[in-house]
Each structure stands twice: as structure tokens, then as C-alpha cells.
Design an enzyme around this catalytic site. Sequence first.
Site, short mmCIF file in Angstrom:
data_model
loop_
_atom_site.label_atom_id
_atom_site.label_comp_id
_atom_site.label_asym_id
_atom_site.label_seq_id
_atom_site.Cartn_x
_atom_site.Cartn_y
_atom_site.Cartn_z
CG HIS A 243 16.66 11.06 -5.51
ND1 HIS A 243 15.52 11.72 -5.13
CD2 HIS A 243 16.78 9.99 -4.66
CE1 HIS A 243 14.95 11.08 -4.11
NE2 HIS A 243 15.69 10.03 -3.81
CB SER B 27 8.29 10.59 -4.13
OG SER B 27 9.43 10.55 -4.97
CB CYS C 252 16.33 6.10 -4.29
SG CYS C 252 16.13 6.92 -2.70
CB THR D 39 -0.92 0.01 1.25
OG1 THR D 39 -0.10 -0.24 2.40
CG2 THR D 39 -2.00 -1.04 1.15
N1 LIG Z 1 10.15 6.12 -1.55
C1 LIG Z 1 11.31 5.89 -2.18
O1 LIG Z 1 11.67 6.55 -3.19
C2 LIG Z 1 12.23 4.83 -1.67
C3 LIG Z 1 13.39 4.60 -2.39
C4 LIG Z 1 14.27 3.61 -1.99
C5 LIG Z 1 13.96 2.87 -0.88
N2 LIG Z 1 12.82 3.09 -0.16
C6 LIG Z 1 12.53 2.21 0.98
O2 LIG Z 1 11.37 1.39 0.67
C7 LIG Z 1 10.63 1.09 1.84
C8 LIG Z 1 9.19 1.55 1.65
O3 LIG Z 1 9.17 2.96 1.44
P1 LIG Z 1 7.84 3.74 1.08
O4 LIG Z 1 8.28 5.08 0.69
O5 LIG Z 1 7.01 2.93 0.15
O6 LIG Z 1 7.09 3.75 2.53
P2 LIG Z 1 5.56 3.99 2.86
O7 LIG Z 1 4.90 4.77 1.78
O8 LIG Z 1 5.52 4.51 4.24
O9 LIG Z 1 4.92 2.48 2.86
C9 LIG Z 1 5.22 1.52 3.86
C10 LIG Z 1 4.50 0.21 3.59
O10 LIG Z 1 4.81 -0.71 4.65
C11 LIG Z 1 3.61 -1.12 5.34
N3 LIG Z 1 3.83 -1.22 6.77
C12 LIG Z 1 4.06 -0.21 7.65
N4 LIG Z 1 4.19 -0.70 8.91
C13 LIG Z 1 4.04 -2.04 8.81
C14 LIG Z 1 4.03 -3.12 9.75
N5 LIG Z 1 4.20 -2.91 11.06
N6 LIG Z 1 3.85 -4.39 9.29
C15 LIG Z 1 3.65 -4.62 7.98
N7 LIG Z 1 3.61 -3.65 7.03
C16 LIG Z 1 3.82 -2.38 7.45
C17 LIG Z 1 2.60 -0.03 5.04
O11 LIG Z 1 1.27 -0.57 5.20
P3 LIG Z 1 0.02 0.33 5.73
O12 LIG Z 1 -0.48 1.11 4.53
O13 LIG Z 1 -0.96 -0.69 6.18
O14 LIG Z 1 0.54 1.21 6.83
C18 LIG Z 1 2.97 0.29 3.58
O15 LIG Z 1 2.43 -0.69 2.73
C19 LIG Z 1 11.37 1.80 2.98
O16 LIG Z 1 12.23 0.88 3.60
C20 LIG Z 1 12.15 2.89 2.27
O17 LIG Z 1 13.27 3.30 2.99
C21 LIG Z 1 11.94 4.04 -0.55
#
Ligand SMILES: NC(=O)c1ccc[n+]([C@@H]2O[C@H](COP(=O)([O-])OP(=O)(O)OC[C@H]3O[C@@H](n4cnc5c(N)ncnc54)[C@H](OP(=O)(O)O)[C@@H]3O)[C@@H](O)[C@H]2O)c1
Length: 344
Positions: free
Chosen positions: A242, A179, A150, A11
Site C-alpha cells: 500500500h 491483496s 494495513c 487457509t
Molecule cells: N489481506 C490483507 O492484506 C489484510 C490486511 C489487514 C487485515 N486483514 C483482515 O484479515 C482478515 C482475513 O483476511 P484475508 O484477506 O486473509 O481473508 P480471506 O482470504 O477471505 O480468508 C478468510 C479465512 O477465514 C476463514 N473463514 C471464512 N468464513 C469462516 C467461518 N464462517 N468460520 C471460520 N472460518 C472462516 C476462511 O476459511 P475457508 O478457506 O474455509 O473459507 C479463511 O481461512 C480479515 O478480517 C481482513 O479484514 C486483511
Amino acid sequence: MAVRVGVLGATGAVGQRLIQLLEPHPDFDIAALTASDSSAGKTYRQAAKWRVDSPIPNDIGEMTVTATEPGEVPDDIDLLFSSLPSSIGAEVEPAFCEAGYVVSSNSSNSRMAEDVPLVIPEINADHLDLLEVQRDERGWDGALVKNPNCSTITFVPTLAAIAEYGLEKVHVSTLQAVSGAGYDGVSSMEIIDNAIPYIGSEEDKLETESRKLLGEFDGAELSHNEMAVSASCNRIPTIDGHLENVWVETEDELTPADAAEAMRAFPSLDLRSSPEPLIHVFDEPDRPQPRMDRTVGDGMAIAAGGLQETPFGLQYNCLAHNTIRGAAGASVLNGELLLENGYL
Ligand SMILES: NC(=O)c1ccc[n+]([C@@H]2O[C@H](COP(=O)([O-])OP(=O)(O)OC[C@H]3O[C@@H](n4cnc5c(N)ncnc54)[C@H](OP(=O)(O)O)[C@@H]3O)[C@@H](O)[C@H]2O)c1
């Protein structure tokens, strides 16, 4: 026949991109979506605040989201794409691997573990063989593969292209999109009309992951590249993409023209999501720019430009789409590499 796959953290910002890339993918068939307990039991349409630039695919919108536990994911799924917060990934990814799933993860936990391959397929596909060491040491039927941060993914391919000149010192300063912090990461009051010269733990990731990616795997152990890397990370009010300014000192003389040629000639791979060319070099001095160039190569290519000689060595700018090449697309590409190498 397509491989059945699941998305952990489906999500979130990266999870949504994963669905956007996986849904039309001919080799993968989305068969499970997980998130936190507060989303479990809801349809995906109810659970996700969908913000990606295409509608939720209808069949995905009607799927039920489950909790993120091995018992909740069908056994006949081969591959899981993980985009969980790293603290959650650290807890559950090993449990999924132990239960026999292959996990292609985007979260930062375990990226620097000695037996976990950190892979950009066009740069260090051979590091995937570290999975044999991982399985021996951990006794897993499954496996854990990581893609880098990233911002690391944005500049490392350009370094790989000029590595033959001997990389000695690298300075990188980033201008990172909002983002990259996830949907709830940076409030609008903080970032509009502003730039924030601090992103928690980010600089260390660029400095350490780049040396692991450009290291050598001898079949048993991975030695990290010895170049010195110094990073300075800044958040700016762009949505995606970025941009990074890089200075590189090399052992052998490297002119801007030689560097541009090496970047243009750097080979891509014959995987579905690998762009051709991998590095798009602009001649215009004011490119690349996030809004104009983040979708080069469908968001999977690296854009570079502004190559020039300075007292600190070669200087240039590079750019990548942080949620596609920098996150979801990187995990999908690692999935394609796992498939090609017989791990699924
Ligand atoms: N955004 C980027 O450009 C980017 C780039 C590289 C790496 N990352 C990494 O990718 C990962 C995800 O980033 P994001 O930006 O997508 O984060 P996000 O938008 O906050 O999404 C987090 C996801 O994890 C789920 N989640 C949260 N707490 C949880 C729990 N206790 N148990 C199971 N699921 C849980 C959330 O579900 P709910 O909706 O139910 O809360 C949601 O599906 C992170 O580790 C981040 O550092 C992100």
C-alpha cells in the site's frame, strides 16, 4: 522451548502469510490450523489454495484443518493468531479468550474497544498493559490483542516519528493493493485498467485507529490523540504494497530535512520481527514504489520518501507490505511482544 501456537483462518490470504512467517520462527511451533466448516477435516494442502511465494511447508500441508471453535483446538496451545473475517472474529475470538487462549488478531472487530490494546510494538508497546484492565473487566484467563488495519500501519509510524512537533491535522490518501481485499475481494474485471476510489469502511479505520495508536495510556484508561485525521482510500491494480500520500500540519515548524532525520532516527525494537531501521527514508524523489520497495526490511519496514513543504504542511509518501507488516507480520510481532512481556 518453542511456544505452541494455532492459526485461526489459516487457509486465507493472511493465514497463508502467517504460516509462511511462523513455520521457520524459532519461538513458535504451529500446532493447530482452523478455517470454515467447509475446510474442516481436510488436510491443509487440500483446503488451502496456496498462493504465497514459497511452497507449503510439508509438515503443514499434511496437518488436518479443524473448525474454528475452542473445543477443536488443543488446550496446550498458548497463543492463537487470528485472521478471520471480522464478523466471524467478533463471534469466536471472545470465546477463545474466555477458554484461556491468548489471541493476537488481525481482524477489525474490537479494534476500537476501550479495553482491547491496538498495538504496533515499536510505537505503543506500553498499551499492552491494557490487558490487565481487560482481564479484570471480562474475567478472561486468555487475552485479546489487535494489530491495526494495513493502511493504518503504513502511515502511523511516520507520524510517531514526528509527533514531538505536535500533530494537528493529517490528510492521507491511499493507493491500496488488491491483496488487501483477500483472494476473492476484487474481481479482475473490476480492477484491471482501473482505480476504485472507494473501499468500504476503510477511511473510518484510518481516522480512528491512528488516534488510538498515538494515544496515551495512564495505567487505567487510554486517551486518544486529538489530531484531526482525514483519509481517502483507493484500490489500484498492484498485487501487494500500500502506497500512501500524507500531508501533516504541525504545531511547531517542521522542515522536510528535520522530518527525514526524525524518521531515520526513530528507534526500532529488539524483537525478532522488528526491522532495523523501522523507517527507511529514500532521497530519490520517485520512491518508494510498491513493486520495488514493499520488501524493504523483509516486508516489515515502512518506506518513506518525497518529503517536501506544501501550503498544507509537510507532504511525503509512505509504503508498507500490506500482508506482511500490514497483517500477518504485525500479528507475529504482537505475539513476540506478548512472549517478551510474560503473557504466554
Ligand atoms: N489481506 C490483507 O492484506 C489484510 C490486511 C489487514 C487485515 N486483514 C483482515 O484479515 C482478515 C482475513 O483476511 P484475508 O484477506 O486473509 O481473508 P480471506 O482470504 O477471505 O480468508 C478468510 C479465512 O477465514 C476463514 N473463514 C471464512 N468464513 C469462516 C467461518 N464462517 N468460520 C471460520 N472460518 C472462516 C476462511 O476459511 P475457508 O478457506 O474455509 O473459507 C479463511 O481461512 C480479515 O478480517 C481482513 O479484514 C486483511
